[in-house]
Design an enzyme around this catalytic site. Structure first.
Site, PDB file in Angstrom:
ATOM      1  N   TYR A  91       0.841  -1.198   0.000  1.00 30.16           N
ATOM      2  CA  TYR A  91       0.000   0.000   0.000  1.00 30.16           C
ATOM      3  C   TYR A  91       0.883   1.259   0.000  1.00 30.16           C
ATOM      4  CZ  TYR A  91      -3.354   3.566   1.163  1.00 30.16           C
ATOM      5  OH  TYR A  91      -4.106   4.713   1.115  1.00 30.16           O
ATOM      6  N   ARG A 101       1.542   8.356  12.836  1.00 35.80           N
ATOM      7  CA  ARG A 101       1.164   9.610  13.518  1.00 35.80           C
ATOM      8  C   ARG A 101      -0.343   9.834  13.502  1.00 35.80           C
ATOM      9  NH1 ARG A 101       2.298  14.549   9.962  1.00 35.80           N
ATOM     10  NH2 ARG A 101       0.409  13.644   9.114  1.00 35.80           N
ATOM     11  N   ARG A 134     -10.692   4.850   9.215  1.00 36.81           N
ATOM     12  CA  ARG A 134      -9.681   4.447   8.233  1.00 36.81           C
ATOM     13  C   ARG A 134      -8.625   3.628   8.975  1.00 36.81           C
ATOM     14  NH1 ARG A 134      -9.151  10.199   5.191  1.00 36.81           N
ATOM     15  NH2 ARG A 134      -7.794  10.686   6.935  1.00 36.81           N
ATOM     16  N   PHE A 194      14.751  19.964  -1.246  1.00 38.97           N
ATOM     17  CA  PHE A 194      13.394  19.484  -1.516  1.00 38.97           C
ATOM     18  C   PHE A 194      13.214  18.043  -1.021  1.00 38.97           C
ATOM     19  CE2 PHE A 194      10.741  16.994  -4.469  1.00 38.97           C
ATOM     20  CZ  PHE A 194       9.516  17.619  -4.298  1.00 38.97           C
TER      21      PHE A 194
HETATM   22 MG    MG Z   1      -5.336   8.686   0.767  1.00 40.46          MG
END
Ligand code: MG
Length: 384
Positions: free
Chosen positions: A178, A225, A235, A293
């Site tokens: 995932y 977190r 979720r 970055f």
């Molecule tokens: Mg998402």
């Protein structure tokens, strides 16, 4: 946590950093999109930067400091993927419809008319999708090579997200998959953009394992977190293979403190596995602006992991690093030495919080030693 007077005395250097940051934020009227709806006061490009600043203030700061050659490319890349993620996260859309939208989303960048309204769990995300033709307009002006990278990443990420709809994350392998789809792909796409631009070595785009880890390290940090926030929204991203060792349900972790901390530390240790790979990736970056970055989100992530390690508060509220510390990290991350210093400092802090009794202690120490002595770690043998 707001910056207050107590922090001023406790962390005076962070106060200075915060003050400097105020002047570095992308500023001016472009950020104000409150007056912008259907009128065309802003050009499409201005809209992109304005909405970027709304949907991610921290990425907006680092993207705006990129070299001109790739600044707009990465701004569009971010917005396209943010649009896709907005659809993934909107549970009001029926599963089948959401799947279809995710699978086809990459095609929208080639349709100058495509927009969608009422999708997104915040006003800013909705505004992005309602005005998506403005992102498409900038996308279509990009060089063909960049368009292909953005579109291919979006297609693969959308397919990955769709494959997880209605499916729980059971194994650690599922969890890694995932994270690979939703974040590792971004790291791989970014490396391709850097190589194609000529600003980084041509070979960087072939470092898929390292690029993947850059994304996964950030994603796992966010997933750990956001336990509390995600639970409220129903979720679930923590893998059952891990939490199942400590509780009957993921939500039960809030009621069984000892097991909950062991579970949390297991999750953080799992994320720390990727830290050395992130250091190895950053060592390959040559351009100073691209380096910042890439490096700033990584130093923020390891600081967040230290903050949440062994911290029971995580189960009841959103735990974040202090704004002043974030500002200091943004300003002081200039080169590889700065990054190593932060990783070493944070590694030591994590070690101080760790307990010998923790079942993942040995593994954590192993990962922290790698971070402390990155030159001694031979990636090819160890990880591939
Ligand atoms: Mg998402």
């Amino acid at each position: 946590m707001p910056f207050n007077l107590i922090h001023l005395f406790k962390y005076p250097d962070e106060f200075t950093a915060l003050y400097k940051m105020k002047f570095l934020q992308p500023g001016g009227s472009v950020n104000d999109i409150s007056s912008f709806t259907n009128n065309h006061k802003l050009s499409d490009l201005q809209f992109c930067y304005a909405i970027l600043n709304k949907v991610s203030r921290s990425f907006s700061t680092v993207i705006c400091q990129l070299p001109t050659e790739i600044r707009d490319v990465i701004c569009v890349f971010y917005l396209v993927l943010r649009g896709l993620d907005t659809i993934e996260d909107d549970f009001r859309i029926p599963a089948e419809k959401r799947k279809k939208l995710l699978l086809n989303f990459y095609q929208n960048s080639f349709d100058p008319q495509w927009t969608i309204s009422g999708v997104g769990d915040s006003k800013d995300y909705q505004l992005l999708l309602e005005n998506y033709q403005r992102v498409t307009s900038i996308f279509q002006g990009l060089k063909r090579e960049y368009q292909e990278i953005i579109s291919q990443t979006c297609q693969e990420m959308g397919a990955g997200m769709a494959s997880f709809i209605g499916k729980e994350i059971h194994s650690v392998e599922d969890y890694n998959h995932y994270c690979h789809f939703v974040a590792g792909k971004v790291g791989i796409g970014l490396s391709k953009i850097f190589s194609v631009s000529g600003l980084e070595h041509e070979e960087l785009q072939n470092e898929t394992e390292l690029s993947n880890s850059m994304g996964i390290f950030l994603q796992k940090t966010n997933i750990i977190r956001d336990y509390h926030e995600d639970l409220i929204l129903n979720r679930k991203f923590w893998p059952q293979e891990i939490w199942g060792k400590y509780a009957d349900t993921l939500g039960d972790l809030r009621y069984k403190e000892f097991d909950a901390l062991a579970c949390l530390n297991h999750m953080v240790t799992d994320a720390m596995k990727h830290a050395i790979l992130c250091l190895k990736y950053l060592e390959l970056i040559q351009n100073k602006m691209i380096f910042q970055f890439c490096a700033i989100p990584q130093v923020m992530a390891i600081s967040t992991l230290v903050e949440i390690y062994n911290n029971a508060q995580l189960f009841y509220r959103n735990v974040k690093i202090r704004k002043g510390l974030a500002a200091k990290l943004i300003l002081n991350t200039q080169n590889m030495n700065d990054v190593r210093e932060v990783f070493l400092e944070m590694g030591n802090k994590m070690l101080k919080k760790a307990s010998l009794k923790d079942s993942n202690f040995q593994l954590l120490v192993r990962y922290l030693c790698q971070v402390a002595n990155p030159d001694k770690v031979r990636i090819k043998e160890e990880f591939l």
